[in-house]
Each structure stands twice: as structure tokens, then as C-alpha cells.
Design an enzyme around this catalytic site. Structure first.
Site, PDB file in Angstrom:
ATOM      1  N   ASP A 266       0.864  -1.179   0.000  1.00 16.53           N
ATOM      2  CA  ASP A 266       0.000   0.000   0.000  1.00 16.53           C
ATOM      3  C   ASP A 266       0.904   1.232   0.000  1.00 16.53           C
ATOM      4  O   ASP A 266       2.132   1.121   0.043  1.00 16.53           O
ATOM      5  CB  ASP A 266      -0.966  -0.037   1.178  1.00 16.53           C
ATOM      6  CG  ASP A 266      -0.257   0.157   2.502  1.00 16.53           C
ATOM      7  OD1 ASP A 266       0.974   0.337   2.510  1.00 16.53           O
ATOM      8  OD2 ASP A 266      -0.919   0.108   3.543  1.00 16.53           O
ATOM      9  N   SER A 267       0.308   2.400  -0.054  1.00  9.17           N
ATOM     10  CA  SER A 267       1.105   3.623  -0.274  1.00  9.17           C
ATOM     11  C   SER A 267       1.476   4.335   1.014  1.00  9.17           C
ATOM     12  O   SER A 267       2.259   5.267   1.009  1.00  9.17           O
ATOM     13  CB  SER A 267       0.296   4.584  -1.130  1.00  9.17           C
ATOM     14  OG  SER A 267      -0.860   5.004  -0.403  1.00  9.17           O
ATOM     15  N   GLY A 268       0.871   3.910   2.116  1.00 10.26           N
ATOM     16  CA  GLY A 268       1.047   4.639   3.361  1.00 10.26           C
ATOM     17  C   GLY A 268      -0.036   5.683   3.562  1.00 10.26           C
ATOM     18  O   GLY A 268      -0.194   6.236   4.650  1.00 10.26           O
TER      19      GLY A 268
ATOM     20  N   PHE B 116      -3.340   5.474   3.677  1.00 13.26           N
ATOM     21  CA  PHE B 116      -4.369   5.107   4.647  1.00 13.26           C
ATOM     22  C   PHE B 116      -3.822   5.136   6.073  1.00 13.26           C
ATOM     23  O   PHE B 116      -4.471   5.610   6.997  1.00 13.26           O
ATOM     24  CB  PHE B 116      -4.937   3.719   4.327  1.00 13.26           C
ATOM     25  CG  PHE B 116      -6.007   3.296   5.274  1.00 13.26           C
ATOM     26  CD1 PHE B 116      -7.280   3.837   5.187  1.00 13.26           C
ATOM     27  CD2 PHE B 116      -5.751   2.374   6.275  1.00 13.26           C
ATOM     28  CE1 PHE B 116      -8.282   3.464   6.079  1.00 13.26           C
ATOM     29  CE2 PHE B 116      -6.737   1.996   7.171  1.00 13.26           C
ATOM     30  CZ  PHE B 116      -8.012   2.543   7.069  1.00 13.26           C
TER      31      PHE B 116
ATOM     32  N   GLN C 177     -11.840   6.929  -4.693  1.00 13.48           N
ATOM     33  CA  GLN C 177     -12.362   7.377  -3.398  1.00 13.48           C
ATOM     34  C   GLN C 177     -13.764   7.961  -3.589  1.00 13.48           C
ATOM     35  O   GLN C 177     -14.363   7.743  -4.637  1.00 13.48           O
ATOM     36  CB  GLN C 177     -11.387   8.406  -2.771  1.00 13.48           C
ATOM     37  CG  GLN C 177     -10.062   7.800  -2.304  1.00 13.48           C
ATOM     38  CD  GLN C 177     -10.205   6.934  -1.037  1.00 13.48           C
ATOM     39  OE1 GLN C 177     -11.293   6.814  -0.463  1.00 13.48           O
ATOM     40  NE2 GLN C 177      -9.102   6.289  -0.627  1.00 13.48           N
TER      41      GLN C 177
ATOM     42  N   ASP D 103      -7.760  -7.608   0.616  1.00  9.87           N
ATOM     43  CA  ASP D 103      -6.831  -7.806   1.733  1.00  9.87           C
ATOM     44  C   ASP D 103      -7.579  -7.432   2.988  1.00  9.87           C
ATOM     45  O   ASP D 103      -8.478  -6.582   2.951  1.00  9.87           O
ATOM     46  CB  ASP D 103      -5.605  -6.899   1.594  1.00  9.87           C
ATOM     47  CG  ASP D 103      -5.901  -5.486   2.089  1.00  9.87           C
ATOM     48  OD1 ASP D 103      -5.570  -5.173   3.241  1.00  9.87           O
ATOM     49  OD2 ASP D 103      -6.504  -4.692   1.317  1.00  9.87           O
TER      50      ASP D 103
ATOM     51  N   CYS E 193     -13.225 -28.111   7.889  1.00 13.27           N
ATOM     52  CA  CYS E 193     -11.930 -27.564   7.469  1.00 13.27           C
ATOM     53  C   CYS E 193     -10.866 -28.657   7.506  1.00 13.27           C
ATOM     54  O   CYS E 193     -10.831 -29.474   8.415  1.00 13.27           O
ATOM     55  CB  CYS E 193     -11.536 -26.414   8.386  1.00 13.27           C
ATOM     56  SG  CYS E 193      -9.931 -25.696   8.002  1.00 13.27           S
TER      57      CYS E 193
ATOM     58  N   CYS F  86      -7.499 -27.946   7.302  1.00 12.41           N
ATOM     59  CA  CYS F  86      -6.181 -27.368   7.581  1.00 12.41           C
ATOM     60  C   CYS F  86      -5.483 -28.170   8.681  1.00 12.41           C
ATOM     61  O   CYS F  86      -6.107 -28.956   9.392  1.00 12.41           O
ATOM     62  CB  CYS F  86      -6.286 -25.887   7.959  1.00 12.41           C
ATOM     63  SG  CYS F  86      -6.676 -25.573   9.690  1.00 12.41           S
TER      64      CYS F  86
ATOM     65  N   CYS G 267      -7.050 -27.918  12.175  1.00  9.68           N
ATOM     66  CA  CYS G 267      -8.312 -28.650  12.354  1.00  9.68           C
ATOM     67  C   CYS G 267      -8.112 -30.159  12.276  1.00  9.68           C
ATOM     68  O   CYS G 267      -8.870 -30.913  12.873  1.00  9.68           O
ATOM     69  CB  CYS G 267      -9.342 -28.179  11.330  1.00  9.68           C
ATOM     70  SG  CYS G 267      -9.956 -26.524  11.725  1.00  9.68           S
TER      71      CYS G 267
ATOM     72  N   HIS H 281      -5.451 -21.288  11.094  1.00  7.97           N
ATOM     73  CA  HIS H 281      -6.781 -21.743  10.664  1.00  7.97           C
ATOM     74  C   HIS H 281      -7.556 -20.629   9.962  1.00  7.97           C
ATOM     75  O   HIS H 281      -8.174 -20.849   8.917  1.00  7.97           O
ATOM     76  CB  HIS H 281      -7.611 -22.265  11.825  1.00  7.97           C
ATOM     77  CG  HIS H 281      -9.057 -22.335  11.464  1.00  7.97           C
ATOM     78  ND1 HIS H 281      -9.567 -23.328  10.651  1.00  7.97           N
ATOM     79  CD2 HIS H 281     -10.092 -21.475  11.692  1.00  7.97           C
ATOM     80  CE1 HIS H 281     -10.842 -23.100  10.423  1.00  7.97           C
ATOM     81  NE2 HIS H 281     -11.187 -21.977  11.042  1.00  7.97           N
TER      82      HIS H 281
END
Lengths: 390, 390
Positions: free
Chosen positions: B94-96, B98, B207, B284, B322, B324, B327, B353
Site C-alpha cells: 500500500d502507499s502509506g 491510509f 475514493q 486484503d 476444514c 487445515c 483442524c 486456521h
């Protein structure tokens, strides 16, 4: 079938390479046992402990901690500590004796046992040889330790003698209670199919602080009761290192030849190698895990504090001689950044490397005893450790 | 060769399944990117991210955090963020924008950029489109985000419009600076052999808060500058969930068809599936990692707070559907114990998990779009999530 069998297969001076056979696998000795206090070796997944990187064959659990939390009912309901934690290899549990002794002013010792306040909820609790055996039966560990009392490193001869004799009486009571539980086929916390009498082994503990005459008497008292293995307790509790080695050097070779010899709570990698040279077979210590969490790495060239500014741009692994997954992948610069940024991954990776180094050291020890090169291994190992001089 | 290529290979209503090809591997979309704020996805080893269990193809790094600590010089000296962290797959930074916006009273925004006090050492710092591009070039991420300003969820129309126009001017400056750095073959922080112009892709950010008219203008402004991909920013910042979906539903389908559409910082598993249904390709979010550390598990039957007493003796895995490694191996009773005892392993296992569940959900989403069953997947997924009703 006995719970464990032990054979010495090679010996060089006092150093022994042997095999400890348990129902949960074969353990080559000398062996280092990572400490899994509360049902987890802190900061590391069981998959990592089982991986070729570490391949820990036995870990330790703490009766005191597990008894207080989550409590025995929870662990019994899961089918014992193995099932509760999902660890299928061998487990040794201590008796809680050392932990309640460590509480200092918070505990009161009587002939019957020890009264103390739980560090979890402040409640008044009582631990005795009989209770410790019951708890360890419920945990279902492969190796059970007798409930003992520890004397402080600087204890006087009288004080130590009194404590040692109490330990002897508690050892006897531990043995009686243990045998009863085993012959009753007591609920060991294991699933029915495994609920066998004789599933657990019991180790006695030699006390006596730094007083060699008392240590010898304690050894005699312990051997006369008769156990599956014998431990040296009450070291690394504040005494001088020279005193510790004096005791080990005097006592270890006098311990039964055909039973495993376990040095409790010791120590640094050099301590391990030096104790092996004096005849010890088994070790446990929190150093690799605890120090990993505070940014200290054990390496073949000595200790390294990852927070030091000198590592800011250091593109080398923690230990250039180490082949663990952390050293194969990560630089000191990255690990330092993680540590300084307070990232959990710093603890995870340093713990992994430290355990790899301890377990690898023991692998080297075993191989060198078998090949007859232990003195050379010991000399070179010690010389290298001084290289960084930290 | 372009830094990235993107193709939509299947579409069902608005939902798209595509392929994003980067120099560091092929990424099937829709894709979830675990957040690696400070050069580590908190609580998880890279080996786990790469394992079949998770198999994350791209992760996110935070320019703001990495710029402040360890600082760009350290990362450049290591050869960029990939080499510094040892992550060889794709990285988006990200650009910083936020993060400094989130500092609230601690920052001051001007036409030129944003002045703020570092949360690490309190020093006064300044971030601008040009500086953000330089920092991201040094990090050497595969996908770079423009430096934007975010308006609060409840911002007025006027306030949002002012902020949106500033974002547009910053986007233009970002693009100019980025192009210059790329054509200069600037030091991208990568090792020489990889120090190519055109190694990075640049995404623009739409935006406009909850104001659809402004969102559409912002989209137009962003597209007219021209980027390799387009993001929807400024959602999940305090607005109503209905407003968030109104914006996504209106804007995502209007975004360029042949470029990836990235919804920043969103959201829960159901948010992801719902946003896919509206045409989003990339996500994300810190939820799986952050909530993992506070004892919350995401499961196919809804959220589960592992500290609840009801799990004390619960021998089921976190999620019975699940597969994984957590689990497959551990019970809720054990995980609860770890959490209550403050053991690091609780965070490690819950994080693992949760990431597995998020990444698995996206796998299911992709497969169902390709097989034409996305509406069914979406309906059943949503119904199941309500099962535990927490």
C-alpha cells in the site's frame, strides 16, 4: 513389558550413548527434552518438533501448571496429555515439587506435603506425593517423577540433610502410591485400549544440594527404593557452576549403570556436553525456548543477542554452521527487525533455531560417543563456542 | 513484458474468475491477500503461507510501517522486501496514505502531502506521492499503490469532494513519479539482475466515501490517468455495511473490465463473497490474523470465540469442514486452554486456521465461478455461516 527399557550401547570414559525404549518410540541418549510447561513447547508447533529439523523424541510437561490449568478433569476427559495436546511421542512429567518449592514465601512445607497458593487464581492448594502420582497418572505421561523437595543452592549441611531425608520419605510414598495406581490399572487418563497397568515408568530424584556426602546418601536412599531411572535434582538453583559440576562428577558415575541418568533443569549447550562427559543421559531446560523469546540465539560460536545494532544489515544466518529451516532462510538483519518491531515471528523463529541447536548438539554428542570421538567433539565444540566471545 | 497481465476467464453475472500473471507467479482471482504489515504476516511462518494448507500467492506489505522500521536503507541493503523477508512470491504494497490518515490528530494534510509523527519514535515525518513511490520502488513490490487520501465514512459531500479531488491530483503525481522511477531503472531495491524498468505495476484508487456521484467521478478521474489495476479505497472505515455494498455494487461493474479490481481492507468471509458477486477480484484484510490473536476463529458455521467456557471439553476441531493442519490435529478444548493460559501457540494456530478458511473460501469461490455454480456456492456459504448464530 516394562514401561521403559534402557541399554547403554557405547561408552567412552564416563560418556554413554544408549537407547531408551518406550511404548511411544525409541529415544537415543544422551537426549535433550524441550520443555512443554503448559501442554505446549512455547512458540513452536508440534509439526516443527516432529520435523527432521528438530525431531524431538521426548518432551516434558509440568504437573504443577497442568494441574492448575486446564485442570486434570479437562485432560482426563481428552484421554490424557498425549491426546489433549496431540503429541504422540514420549512425555516426561515432573512432579510439581520443584515448581511449588520455587513459589518461596507462597508455600508451606510439612511432612505431609506442600501447601501453596495457585499463581493462576490465588486459591489454596495442597500437593503431596500421593496427589502428584494421581495427577501424573491422569496425565498419562510415559515417565513420572517422584515428588521431591529441593534445598536452595546455599543451604547449610543441616538444612540440606533435613530436606534430603524428607525427599527420601516422599520418594518412598511416591513409589507406593505409583505402584498402587499402576496395579489398580487406575485411570491414567488414556483411552481405554491404552489403560494398561505398567504403562508408566517412575524416576527417583537425588537431592543434597552441594554437599557431596549427602548427595551420596541420597543416591543410596533412592536406589534402595528402586526406580526405573534416576535423576539429579536441585542443581542450577543458584549454586556456583563449579559446585554443580563437582556434584555431577561425583554422583553420575555412581548412579546405576543400567538405568537412565537424568540431570534436571540443566543447562547451556556447554553444560550439556560437560555433563555428558560425566555420565549423564537425559536433560531438560527452558533456555532454548525462554531465551529465544528474549532475543537470544544459541549458536556454534556462542550466544548472540539479536537486538544488537551490529546486526542491522547482517545478511548472515544466525549460525552459519546450522542447517535448520530458520538458518537456511532468514538473515540476522530480518530477525533483528522482527524482534525490534515486537513481532511474534521473532520468538517463533529464534525458538525454532535454539531448539535445533540444542537437539543437533546432542545428535553430535551421540554420534561422537559411538564413533569414539567424543573427546575431540567436546574439545572442538567448546573452542568454537568461544569464537564470538559474547 | 508488462509487470502484470490480467485476463478474465469466466464470468457469472458480475462475478469474475481470472488470472493475474506477475513475474513472481500466476495468481488466480478472486484472491485474498494476507496482510504482512511489518514484513511478516503476524504469527505465521512463510513456510506455512507457502504450504498446501494456505498456499497464499500474494501478500501485502505496509509502506508506512516498513519505511519507519526497519527503514528503507536496511531493506534496500538486503535487496528489497522480497529478499529481506525471504518471500519469493508476489507482494503488493500500500502507499502509506491510509495509515497516515488513520493517525488522526497526529497528521496534517496539505496539497504537497501529509506531515505526521512516527508512532515508532515520535519524529516528524512527511509522506507525499513522490516519496511513497520512491519508498515502494525501494521495497521492490510487484504491485504499487498510488498515494491517496481517504475521507471518513460519515464525511459530507463537500468534504468528500475536496478529498477526492486531492486524491486525483496525488494519483497523477504518483503516476508521474512512478513512471520516472521505472524509466530511470531506479534502484528498486532488488538485486542487480532484477533491477529492471517495468518490474512494478501501479494501481489507482477510487475514493468518494458513500457518495455515489463522487465515486463515479473519482473512477473517471482515475481511469483517465491510466493504471495497471484499480482499487476501491475508503470503505470499511466506519460507514454502514449497506453503504459499503451500495458503493461496490455501483462502482465495481463500471471499473475497466480487463484490469484487476481490488477492494481495499475488506472484510469478513461473507463480505468477500458478496463483493465477488459484485465484480471484485482482489482483497486484503487483517481480520483473519488480528482476530486470530484475540481468540476468534472464522469457521464455515460462523465465528467462534475460543475463550468461551462451552469449549472447555469440546473435542471437535474449530471447523469440522476444514482440512487445515490445525483442524486435522487440535481440539477446541486444547485451543481454549492455550488461549486462556496466554500461550503464543493459541495465536499461531488460530491465525493459521483463519487464513486457511479465508483462502479456502476464495478457492471455492473461484471454482464455483468457473463451473457456473457461484450462485449456489454463495447461497449455501451464507446459510452455513448462520448455523452457529454467533
Amino acid at each position: 513389558m516394562d514401561a521403559i527399557r534402557f541399554t547403554v550401547e557405547a561408552q567412552q570414559d564416563q560418556a554413554r550413548a544408549g537407547v531408551l525404549t518406550t511404548r511411544r518410540g525409541v529415544i537415543e541418549t544422551p537426549v535433550f527434552m524441550p520443555v512443554g510447561t503448559a501442554g505446549t513447547v512455547k512458540g513452536i508447533r508440534f509439526e516443527a518438533l516432529e520435523s527432521d529439523d528438530l525431531d524431538a523424541k521426548i518432551i516434558l510437561g509440568n504437573t504443577y501448571h497442568l494441574w492448575l490449568r486446564p485442570g486434570i478433569d479437562v485432560i482426563k476427559s481428552a484421554g490424557g496429555l498425549h491426546a489433549f495436546t496431540s503429541w504422540d511421542r514420549a512425555l516426561l512429567t515432573d512432579s510439581g515439587g520443584f515448581q511449588v518449592w520455587s513459589l518461596g514465601a507462597l508455600r508451606k512445607i510439612s511432612e505431609e506435603g506442600t501447601q501453596f497458593r495457585s499463581h493462576v487464581d490465588g486459591s489454596l492448594r495442597f500437593l503431596s506425593p500421593e496427589i502428584s502420582m494421581e495427577v501424573q497418572a491422569a496425565l498419562g505421561s510415559d515417565i513420572v517423577m517422584v515428588f521431591d523437595e529441593c534445598a536452595p543452592g546455599e543451604a547449610s549441611h543441616d538444612e540440606t540433610e533435613r530436606s534430603m531425608n524428607l525427599t527420601a520419605r516422599w520418594a518412598k510414598r511416591s513409589k507406593t502410591a505409583f505402584d498402587q495406581l499402576q496395579s489398580d490399572g487406575a485411570d491414567t487418563g488414556r483411552r481405554e485400549v491404552e489403560c494398561l497397568s505398567g504403562a508408566q515408568a517412575l524416576f527417583g530424584i537425588v537431592q543434597g544440594a552441594g554437599h557431596l556426602d549427602l548427595r551420596r546418601i541420597s543416591l543410596q536412599q533412592t536406589v534402595s527404593i528402586g526406580f526405573d531411572g534416576y535423576a539429579i535434582g536441585g542443581l542450577s538453583v543458584g549454586e556456583e557452576k563449579s559446585v554443580m559440576f563437582e556434584v555431577i562428577e561425583d554422583i553420575a558415575p555412581r548412579m546405576p549403570q543400567n538405568a537412565p541418568r537424568y540431570l534436571m533443569g540443566v543447562g547451556t549447550p556447554e553444560d550439556l556436553v560437560e555433563a555428558v562427559a560425566r555420565g549423564v543421559d537425559m536433560f531438560d531446560c527452558v533456555l532454548p525456548t525462554r531465551n529465544g523469546r528474549t532475543g537470544q540465539a544459541f549458536t556454534s560460536r556462542g550466544k548472540l543477542n539479536i537486538k544488537n545494532a551490529q546486526f542491522t544489515n547482517d545478511s548472515r544466518p544466525l549460525d552459519e554452521s546450522c542447517r535448520c529451516s530458520v538458518c537456511r532462510r532468514h538473515t540476522r538483519a530480518y530477525l533483528r527487525h522482527l524482534y525490534i518491531a515486537g513481532e511474534m515471528l521473532a520468538s517463533i523463529l529464534l525458538t525454532h533455531h535454539n531448539l535445533a541447536f540444542f537437539l543437533d548438539t546432542m545428535r553430535g554428542v551421540r554420534q561422537s560417543i559411538r564413533s569414539g570421538d567424543f573427546p575431540k567433539f567436546r574439545r572442538e565444540f567448546t573452542e568454537r563456542l568461544g569464537a564470538n566471545g559474547e
